[in-house]
Write an enzyme that holds these catalytic residues in place. Structure first.
Site, PDB file in Angstrom:
ATOM      1  CG  ASP A 138     -11.340  -0.991  -1.638  1.00  0.00           C
ATOM      2  OD1 ASP A 138     -12.350  -1.353  -2.227  1.00  0.00           O
ATOM      3  OD2 ASP A 138     -11.159  -1.768  -0.400  1.00  0.00           O
ATOM      4  CB  SER A 140      -9.593  -5.075   1.132  1.00  0.00           C
ATOM      5  OG  SER A 140     -10.347  -3.954   0.971  1.00  0.00           O
ATOM      6  CB  SER A 170      -3.094  -1.268  15.463  1.00  0.00           C
ATOM      7  OG  SER A 170      -3.302  -2.159  14.368  1.00  0.00           O
TER       8      SER A 170
END
Length: 553
Positions: free
Chosen positions: A285, A66, A514
């Site tokens: 992206d 990505s 995270s």
């Protein structure tokens, strides 16, 4: 079963697990440096093959990282409806990816197949559609995926070529629905539905001619730019200039360009200059599943006015709500799903429209799941990843209402509203967030409403915000609840966050671990940028004191 065991062992021998590394299937699948992912992608191929056998349907596997740097790569699996792989399979994917040797791997597969009642060696056929982006490690990893898929008897790998991630998800969905599923079909569906929605614009709109006709698109030097070049060949009502399209010499994938760079840095991507002042711009992206819009600010050294996923979501919500308001014979529960990272001003704006807003944990798979609860579910992350979902029941009702209105009241405001909704369901990619379909839908809605870029920007003013991350020894020490907006453990931390937040006008702050690295992420909002910075730093100090850590911006 002996043949299956032998095939698994032989295949796994060719892709040993790298020493000292562990892999985790996160929101975006497996990701790491592309050079060490061979065994992981091979094993993901096995997971995909088993998923196809289990569901009795075609699934997908795409090799991409990505918005990550070009040296990285990754792999993720698409379920039969085109959405992310069912979360209940992630623990097995993790266990398989980290199996230390071929024998351990084979035993995991056989036991899982037994537990899930997957008919290994029964002669049942299965299919996995494969795709990759333009990364240099993609071709080698694609071969690893093929070998993993082929190690499950009866499974066929079908290489669909170099695609955007949303294209692959769309193809899986169409394949299983029995509709056309080639790339040319994808291009045709987007361009045809875009033209239809443009033609449905109200002719009495006094601002009809105020919408800018030119759009400059940053392709992040990824796969999306070349695909947009193909789509625009069939579009005449919009002039699209594609920059950073991935051609040789234009630059590196996601380096100084792309939606992630633009959204986080709030600077124009490479390839843009003062000559682009006043022109509406957009950025994809690297694999074209994120989208943001922007415009250069005069005399600001390439700083931009950003329109992120929150404002894209707001535009879509307004348009759909307007069409529904004309169709009282088509009742629908319309809901908006956001994460805690959505700007508070955006959430307030959408609520003031009278729409229901709910929150989900960070990660597209969580938002997608919540959006499925509505007749029409809209979700977007601020980073520009999102889509619109329509329930089967609503689609059936919409088709019926549209046919009746077309028969009895052709050309009426009601009939045109119903037709617009029909076209929106065809233009938006309901499988997953898709920057190309989203971009065309934005352009068509602005045209329908006669809105300039400035009018869109002026919907609301974002509250200033600050994001920090704090490196910790163990991110699992932080446990959250309420869609990650409240800390449950350590018990004292949330009370300290509340005390700090109460000091500021429009203060809001949350912390969350995270999903991929040992850091705690901090997000703060307040009425001024100084206040947001101060709030974020104060909370970071508390996290540092309680957990022992290093603060990073």
């Amino acid at each position: 079963m002996a043949d299956q065991l032998s095939l698994l062992l032989d295949s796994a021998e060719r892709f040993p697990l790298p020493n000292g590394l562990r892999f985790s299937y996160g929101t975006s699948g497996f990701r790491s440096d592309g050079s060490v992912l061979g065994s992981t992608v091979h094993r993901a191929g096995i997971v995909a093959a088993l998923r196809s056998l289990k569901t009795g349907s075609t699934v997908g596997l795409v090799i991409t990282a990505s918005h990550n740097p070009v040296c990285d790569n990754g792999v993720k699996i698409a379920d039969p409806d085109g959405s992310m792989m069912d979360q209940s399979w992630e623990p097995f994917a993790n266990a398989l990816a980290n199996a230390p040797d071929p024998n351990s791997l084979a035993q995991l597969v056989l036991q899982f197949a037994k537990d899930e009642e997957i008919p290994l060696g029964s002669g049942q056929s299965a299919e996995v559609l494969l795709a990759r982006d333009t990364r240099p490690t993609g071709e080698t990893l694609l071969e690893a995926a093929k070998q993993g898929i082929s190690s499950i008897i009866g499974t066929v790998a079908i290489d669909m070529g170099i695609l955007t991630t949303p294209e692959l998800h769309w193809m899986v969905r169409c394949w299983n629905n029995g509709t056309k599923a080639t790339e040319s079909d994808y291009f045709a569906q987007l361009s045809n539905s875009f033209r239809s929605l443009m033609e449905l614009a109200p002719h009495d709109n006094l601002n009809f001619d105020t919408v800018e006709k030119k759009l400059i698109v940053d392709g992040a030097n990824g796969v999306g730019g070349s695909k947009l070049e193909e789509i625009k060949k069939n579009i005449t009502s919009l002039e699209i200039d594609v920059r950073n399209s991935g051609k040789e010499g234009e630059g590196l994938l996601n380096e100084g360009c792309g939606a992630d760079f633009v959204q986080k840095e709030k600077f124009a991507p490479c390839g843009f200059s003062l000559s682009d002042l006043g022109i509406r711009c957009a950025s994809l992206d690297g694999d074209a599943d994120r989208l943001v819009f922007f415009r250069l600010i005069p005399n600001s050294n390439n700083k931009i006015e950003l329109v992120d996923g929150d404002k894209i979501l707001s535009l879509f919500a307004i348009f759909i709500q307007e069409q529904l308001s004309l169709l009282e014979e088509l009742p629908a529960r319309l809901g908006v799903v956001q994460t805690a990272y959505a700007n508070g001003a955006a959430t307030d704006y959408i609520k003031n429209l009278g729409l229901e807003v709910i929150f989900a944990p960070t990660g597209v798979k969580y938002l997608h799941e919540k959006a499925l609860e509505y007749d029409i579910g809209l979700y977007f992350e601020a980073n520009g990843h999102g889509t619109i979902l329509f329930s089967k029941e609503f689609l059936s009702q919409l088709d019926s209402v549209n046919r009746e209105l077309s028969s009895k009241f052709p050309g009426s405001k009601k009939q045109r509203a119903a037709s617009r909704l029909v076209v929106v369901t065809q233009l938006i990619n309901q499988a997953v967030g898709d920057a190309l379909s989203g971009l065309l839908l934005v352009e068509a809605i602005l045209h329908n409403k006669g809105w300039s870029f400035q009018k869109w920007c002026n919907l609301y003013q974002d509250l200033p915000s600050r994001q920090l991350k704090v490196k910790v020894a163990d991110r699992t020490a932080i446990v959250t609840a309420d869609a990650e907006t409240r800390v449950v453990k350590p018990a004292a931390l949330q009370e300290l966050i509340d005390i700090e937040t109460a000091k500021y006008t429009h203060g809001r702050c949350f912390v969350r671990p995270s999903g991929t690295e040992d850091v705690v992420r901090i997000y703060a909002e307040a009425a001024t940028q100084d206040s947001a910075d101060s709030l974020a730093n104060s909370v970071a100090q508390h996290v540092n004191h309680i957990l022992g850590s290093d603060i990073k911006t």
